[in-house]
Design an enzyme around this catalytic site. Structure first.
Site, PDB file in Angstrom:
ATOM      1  N   GLU A 117       0.862  -1.258  -0.052  1.00 19.08           N
ATOM      2  CA  GLU A 117       0.033  -0.063   0.087  1.00 19.08           C
ATOM      3  C   GLU A 117       0.838   1.048  -0.012  1.00 19.08           C
ATOM      4  O   GLU A 117       1.856   1.146   0.640  1.00 19.08           O
ATOM      5  CB  GLU A 117      -0.986  -0.018   1.331  1.00 19.08           C
ATOM      6  CG  GLU A 117      -1.572  -1.136   1.467  1.00 19.08           C
ATOM      7  CD  GLU A 117      -2.464  -1.252   2.774  1.00 19.08           C
ATOM      8  OE1 GLU A 117      -2.327  -0.019   3.408  1.00 19.08           O
ATOM      9  OE2 GLU A 117      -3.099  -2.115   3.265  1.00 19.08           O
ATOM     10  N   LYS A 119       2.227   4.662   1.189  1.00 22.08           N
ATOM     11  CA  LYS A 119       2.218   5.382   2.522  1.00 22.08           C
ATOM     12  C   LYS A 119       1.515   6.773   2.272  1.00 22.08           C
ATOM     13  O   LYS A 119       2.707   7.409   1.941  1.00 22.08           O
ATOM     14  CB  LYS A 119       3.531   5.115   3.246  1.00 22.08           C
ATOM     15  CG  LYS A 119       3.400   5.435   4.800  1.00 22.08           C
ATOM     16  CD  LYS A 119       4.913   4.970   5.386  1.00 22.08           C
ATOM     17  CE  LYS A 119       4.646   5.189   6.934  1.00 22.08           C
ATOM     18  NZ  LYS A 119       4.646   6.778   7.232  1.00 22.08           N
ATOM     19  N   ASP A 121       0.959  10.570   3.077  1.00 17.40           N
ATOM     20  CA  ASP A 121       1.433  11.307   4.054  1.00 17.40           C
ATOM     21  C   ASP A 121       0.699  12.492   4.330  1.00 17.40           C
ATOM     22  O   ASP A 121       0.373  13.406   4.062  1.00 17.40           O
ATOM     23  CB  ASP A 121       2.659  12.145   3.264  1.00 17.40           C
ATOM     24  CG  ASP A 121       3.855  12.426   4.254  1.00 17.40           C
ATOM     25  OD1 ASP A 121       3.862  12.373   5.413  1.00 17.40           O
ATOM     26  OD2 ASP A 121       4.926  13.196   3.820  1.00 17.40           O
ATOM     27  N   TYR A 229      -7.114   2.285   5.372  1.00 15.87           N
ATOM     28  CA  TYR A 229      -6.262   1.154   5.406  1.00 15.87           C
ATOM     29  C   TYR A 229      -6.139   0.014   6.710  1.00 15.87           C
ATOM     30  O   TYR A 229      -5.549  -0.891   6.435  1.00 15.87           O
ATOM     31  CB  TYR A 229      -4.819   1.749   5.477  1.00 15.87           C
ATOM     32  CG  TYR A 229      -4.358   2.633   6.530  1.00 15.87           C
ATOM     33  CD1 TYR A 229      -4.391   2.060   7.827  1.00 15.87           C
ATOM     34  CD2 TYR A 229      -4.079   4.064   6.268  1.00 15.87           C
ATOM     35  CE1 TYR A 229      -3.910   2.934   8.862  1.00 15.87           C
ATOM     36  CE2 TYR A 229      -3.521   4.688   7.331  1.00 15.87           C
ATOM     37  CZ  TYR A 229      -3.486   4.243   8.606  1.00 15.87           C
ATOM     38  OH  TYR A 229      -3.221   5.276   9.447  1.00 15.87           O
ATOM     39  N   LYS A 318      10.738   3.225   2.971  1.00 16.92           N
ATOM     40  CA  LYS A 318      10.762   4.765   2.785  1.00 16.92           C
ATOM     41  C   LYS A 318      11.199   5.130   1.540  1.00 16.92           C
ATOM     42  O   LYS A 318      12.222   4.593   1.006  1.00 16.92           O
ATOM     43  CB  LYS A 318      11.228   5.420   4.137  1.00 16.92           C
ATOM     44  CG  LYS A 318      10.578   5.266   5.302  1.00 16.92           C
ATOM     45  CD  LYS A 318       9.272   5.775   5.351  1.00 16.92           C
ATOM     46  CE  LYS A 318       9.299   7.327   5.570  1.00 16.92           C
ATOM     47  NZ  LYS A 318       9.272   7.663   7.189  1.00 16.92           N
ATOM     48  N   CYS A 412      19.835  46.102 -13.897  1.00 14.61           N
ATOM     49  CA  CYS A 412      19.836  44.764 -14.513  1.00 14.61           C
ATOM     50  C   CYS A 412      21.383  44.030 -14.193  1.00 14.61           C
ATOM     51  O   CYS A 412      22.092  44.600 -14.923  1.00 14.61           O
ATOM     52  CB  CYS A 412      19.196  44.834 -15.609  1.00 14.61           C
ATOM     53  SG  CYS A 412      19.538  43.227 -16.689  1.00 14.61           S
ATOM     54  N   CYS A 415      22.290  43.593 -18.406  1.00 13.13           N
ATOM     55  CA  CYS A 415      22.453  44.962 -19.097  1.00 13.13           C
ATOM     56  C   CYS A 415      22.558  46.475 -18.387  1.00 13.13           C
ATOM     57  O   CYS A 415      22.932  47.413 -19.273  1.00 13.13           O
ATOM     58  CB  CYS A 415      21.425  44.929 -20.105  1.00 13.13           C
ATOM     59  SG  CYS A 415      20.066  45.822 -19.576  1.00 13.13           S
ATOM     60  N   CYS A 430      13.575  44.194 -15.753  1.00 11.53           N
ATOM     61  CA  CYS A 430      14.686  45.095 -16.045  1.00 11.53           C
ATOM     62  C   CYS A 430      13.868  46.052 -17.503  1.00 11.53           C
ATOM     63  O   CYS A 430      12.996  45.575 -18.002  1.00 11.53           O
ATOM     64  CB  CYS A 430      15.512  44.096 -16.874  1.00 11.53           C
ATOM     65  SG  CYS A 430      16.482  44.960 -18.127  1.00 11.53           S
ATOM     66  N   CYS A 436      18.549  44.566 -23.917  1.00 14.06           N
ATOM     67  CA  CYS A 436      19.161  43.714 -22.804  1.00 14.06           C
ATOM     68  C   CYS A 436      19.343  42.225 -23.287  1.00 14.06           C
ATOM     69  O   CYS A 436      18.466  41.795 -24.041  1.00 14.06           O
ATOM     70  CB  CYS A 436      18.037  43.487 -21.690  1.00 14.06           C
ATOM     71  SG  CYS A 436      18.842  42.308 -20.155  1.00 14.06           S
TER      72      CYS A 436
HETATM   73  S1  IVH Z   1      -0.799   0.937   8.993  1.00  5.34           S
HETATM   74  C1  IVH Z   1      -0.334  -0.938  12.669  1.00  5.34           C
HETATM   75  N1  IVH Z   1      -1.201   1.626   6.449  1.00  5.34           N
HETATM   76  O1  IVH Z   1       1.889   5.554   8.866  1.00  5.34           O
HETATM   77  C2  IVH Z   1      -0.293  -0.368  11.406  1.00  5.34           C
HETATM   78  N2  IVH Z   1      -0.284   3.098   8.079  1.00  5.34           N
HETATM   79  O2  IVH Z   1       4.023   5.246  10.660  1.00  5.34           O
HETATM   80  C3  IVH Z   1      -0.778   0.949  11.525  1.00  5.34           C
HETATM   81  N3  IVH Z   1       0.040   5.430   6.988  1.00  5.34           N
HETATM   82  O3  IVH Z   1       0.267   6.375  11.696  1.00  5.34           O
HETATM   83  C4  IVH Z   1      -0.692   1.810  10.298  1.00  5.34           C
HETATM   84  N4  IVH Z   1      -0.541   5.135   4.927  1.00  5.34           N
HETATM   85  O4  IVH Z   1      -0.559   7.555   9.678  1.00  5.34           O
HETATM   86  C5  IVH Z   1      -0.789   2.050   7.796  1.00  5.34           C
HETATM   87  N5  IVH Z   1      -1.256   2.357   4.231  1.00  5.34           N
HETATM   88  C6  IVH Z   1      -1.097   2.652   5.233  1.00  5.34           C
HETATM   89  C7  IVH Z   1      -0.581   3.884   5.497  1.00  5.34           C
HETATM   90  C8  IVH Z   1      -0.159   4.186   7.190  1.00  5.34           C
HETATM   91  C9  IVH Z   1      -0.059   6.040   5.922  1.00  5.34           C
HETATM   92  C10 IVH Z   1       0.696   6.247   8.348  1.00  5.34           C
HETATM   93  C11 IVH Z   1      -0.235   6.266   9.493  1.00  5.34           C
HETATM   94  C12 IVH Z   1       0.419   5.641  10.630  1.00  5.34           C
HETATM   95  C13 IVH Z   1       1.899   5.794  10.291  1.00  5.34           C
HETATM   96  C14 IVH Z   1       2.695   4.664  10.743  1.00  5.34           C
END
Ligand code: IVH
Length: 677
Positions: A117, A119, A121, A229, A318, A412, A415, A430, A436
């Site tokens: 999945e 992650k 932000d 999620y 990451k 400038c 020029c 300018c 120029c």
């Molecule tokens: S699972 C026990 N799935 O990442 C597992 N977390 O560092 C709990 N996050 O606090 C999290 N996308 O805010 C999970 N697909 C995803 C996620 C996700 C973003 C964030 C979430 C969590 C942090 C964990």
């Protein structure tokens, strides 16, 4: 007050279902089934019913996203199941280690099936549904206690207020991420910057700030989304056997789940998923900071269990960070092709967003002031996707004593013409537009363009060569070119050189307004150039007029007057105009221009009706081009304009062999001659 009839109650219920279903199509399936306008109409119908019969309002009504719960309380709430975090892997090796640990613990050599999945932000939230109705939403907090943000969460359109379907459990907790898509983030920041307010450093910050609002009506205006999620049920036996199937269930209840999610068996497949998602990262409409791998089987998850605050069955691999800290070592000013002066921060090189960054635009002086960025400052640099790196925040605590304030230079850097900043404009420029070197190509391109002096054949290819070979520095040099200068140049044939010299030659006698337009003075378009030419009559008069006199011309306000004045105040521009004169360019003053009108000496006749203009207007426009407009057709008539239902005059013209134009041709003809009545 009238009481709601059963019909009204049932219609309201029906509308709620329809609206909820469309919301689902739109936010969860990304597949809207009705136009926004239709949705709005249904929404209004429900609003009207509920306003008339307040007793029929239900808490899950789509009209009740804002205001139903008053202000956000931020009361402490305990999580029934702790909200844990994830371990991180920062390299392929660390991911392989994770997979090995999983297999060791499960005492297996078989490949493990993982759900991959993105992650997201943003911020983790926990949502409770009782009998299918959203009853509580909370932040993660420290994982054990969070804050109640129900009223704010209700405003997010992709969060269902009521679960879809018949088989909804008595009590369920859905977890997911609230985030702000990039587009929304950018427009929110633009809105804030335009008002001179503090902007958000990144979408995550913006999402956090938006959820922290006391007033749900403020949150409602922030473009937030939620993706689910995970799911937890009071009665776990009701859960499907895998995480994947659990999420499909959640999706059917009306939640958005991430469309990039997929299954991978074995660590190699996970690494491939990582690479592929990383490829896609820049084109996703929201920000992600990695990929999460979760063991798919819930039975295996259970066997693996938890260690300290993270599950053993999941890991976040990451991506390279999109923000880093670095130091502004200097600020330089660049001149764009239209003369815009842009401050650029020279940075201590830093690896961010996958590349080494050593420059970042600071846009303009207002932006520098807004950030309060000084030379020597430590700053946050952000590079997301393919977007150019930005300085998004200054860490003032780290400002050294000798930090220097950035000043706009007076001249400038290319020029040495004056830099001017017209009041009310963010951009400094300018003023040496004709001279120029940074603006050379653009100045020549504009001068030669069709609406200006229309030098046929002088396109980008020629301009590049002429400027790069230093055959042409300013537009005046064009007139000094000889065929022999051009024939030796690669990729340019003899014929094209000859034609170019001829075309340049033909441009020596422009009408005044075209010449004024061709100078490329900022904000002086065709209409303004015409107005200036007819008001002042000569270039000398225009160039000597003060700002007040300039403003007496229609369409010329203080900003345009400022641009005109600063253009003619530059000795370099004056020198170039003189050089044009010396090279034999002679523009006509307005009186002479009148003699040069294209239809001078011609007699035109109008017949029938035109749909796009009145007959008086057509007459005025022909007269403006120098034609006489007569009432009857004779052998001396130059042209007949025949509109709808043209009668005997048209027949006569045809008999006498007089040229005839229909309305379409006439409109095109007027446009080509740029007339104004
Ligand atoms: S699972 C026990 N799935 O990442 C597992 N977390 O560092 C709990 N996050 O606090 C999290 N996308 O805010 C999970 N697909 C995803 C996620 C996700 C973003 C964030 C979430 C969590 C942090 C964990």
């Amino acid at each position: 007050m009238t009481k709601a009839t059963p019909d009204v109650i049932s219609r309201a219920g029906e509308l709620r279902d329809i609206l909820t279903e469309h919301n689902y199509q739109y936010y969860v399936l990304d597949d809207p089934r009705i136009p926004d306008a239709e949705y709005d109409r249904l929404f209004r119908e429900l609003q009207d019913l509920e306003a008339k019969y307040p007793e029929i309002v239900t808490p899950d009504s789509p009209t009740r996203r804002v205001g139903a719960q008053g202000e956000t309380t931020f009361e402490e709430v305990a999580h029934r199941i702790p909200m844990l975090s994830l371990d991180n892997a920062f390299s392929e090796e660390e991911l392989r280690d994770f997979d090995r640990r999983v297999k060791d613990r499960l005492k297996t050599t078989d490949d493990i099936e993982y759900v991959c999945e993105p992650k997201l932000d943003g911020l983790a939230v926990s949502l409770h549904y009782e009998a299918g109705i959203l009853t509580r939403a909370a932040t993660r907090g420290d994982g054990y206690t969070g804050e109640d943000i129900t009223a704010n969460i209700r405003t997010i359109p992709s969060v269902p207020l009521k679960l879809r379907g018949d088989s909804v459990p008595d009590l369920v907790e859905v977890r997911g991420e609230v985030y702000m898509p990039l587009k929304g983030f950018e427009s929110l920041n633009k809105r804030l910057a335009d008002r001179g307010e503090k902007t958000f450093v990144n979408p995550r910050n913006a999402a956090a700030g938006s959820l922290r609002q006391k007033k749900p009506s403020v949150t409602a205006r922030r473009p937030l989304e939620m993706c689910a999620y995970s799911v937890a049920l009071e009665d776990e036996s009701q859960l499907p056997a895998t995480h994947w199937d659990g999420l499909q269930q959640v999706r059917n209840w009306g939640f958005r789940i991430n469309p990039e999610m997929r299954l991978a068996t074995g660590v190699e497949a996970c690494l491939k998923a990582y690479d592929e998602l990383m490829e896609k990262r820049a084109s996703l409409p929201y920000e992600i900071d990695g990929i999460v791998f979760k063991v798919n089987s819930l039975a295996l998850q259970q066997q693996l269990g938890f260690v300290s605050r993270a599950p053993r069955w999941a890991i976040a691999h990451k991506f390279p960070a999109q923000e880093e800290l670095t130091v502004i070592e200097d600020v330089e000013f660049q001149v764009g092709r239209t003369g815009a002066i842009t401050p650029v921060a020279r940075l201590k090189p830093v690896f961010v967003g996958g590349v080494t960054v050593s420059n970042a635009t600071l846009h303009n002086m207002d932006e520098i002031r807004r950030l309060d960025a000084r030379i020597g400052d430590t700053v946050f640099v952000r590079r997301a996707g393919d977007v150019i790196p930005q300085v998004v925040k200054v860490v003032t605590e780290r400002r050294p004593d000798n930090a220097r304030v950035v000043e706009l230079p007076e001249t400038c850097p290319v020029c040495q013409s004056d830099i001017v900043q017209i009041e009310g404009e963010a951009v400094a420029r300018c003023s040496g537009g004709l001279f120029c070197p940074a603006q050379r190509k653009e100045a020549i391109r504009h001068y030669a363009s069709r609406k200006a002096l229309d030098i046929e054949g002088l396109g980008d290819k020629w301009i590049d060569i002429l400027v790069e070979r230093e055959l042409v520095r300013t537009v005046a040099d064009l007139y000094l070119l000889k065929k022999s200068d051009l024939t030796g140049l690669e990729r340019m044939g003899e014929k094209s050189a000859e034609n170019l010299i001829k075309a340049i030659d033909r441009s020596r006698h422009p009408v005044l307004w075209k010449f004024v337009y061709a100078l490329g003075i900022r904000e002086v378009g065709e209409a303004t150039a015409k107005a200036l030419a007819s008001h002042f009559g000569t270039l000398e008069a225009i160039s000597e007029a003060d700002e007040e006199a300039l403003q007496s011309v229609p369409d010329v306000g203080p900003i345009v007057a400022g641009h005109i004045r600063s253009f003619f105040d530059q000795p370099h521009n004056q020198e170039t105009i003189q050089a044009l004169r010396d090279a034999g360019v002679q523009w006509q003053s307005e009186e002479i221009t009148a003699e040069e009108k294209p239809l001078k000496g011609e007699t035109w006749v109008l017949t029938g009706s035109l749909s796009g203009m009145t007959r008086d207007e057509a007459k005025a426009r022909l007269e403006a081009l120098g034609a006489k407009v007569a009432g009857s057709v004779s052998g001396k008539t130059s042209c007949v304009v025949a509109g709808e239902a043209a009668g005997s005059k048209l027949a006569k013209a045809e008999k006498l062999g007089v040229p005839v134009m229909d309305e379409k041709a006439f409109t095109g003809f007027l446009a080509a001659h740029n007339t104004q009545s």
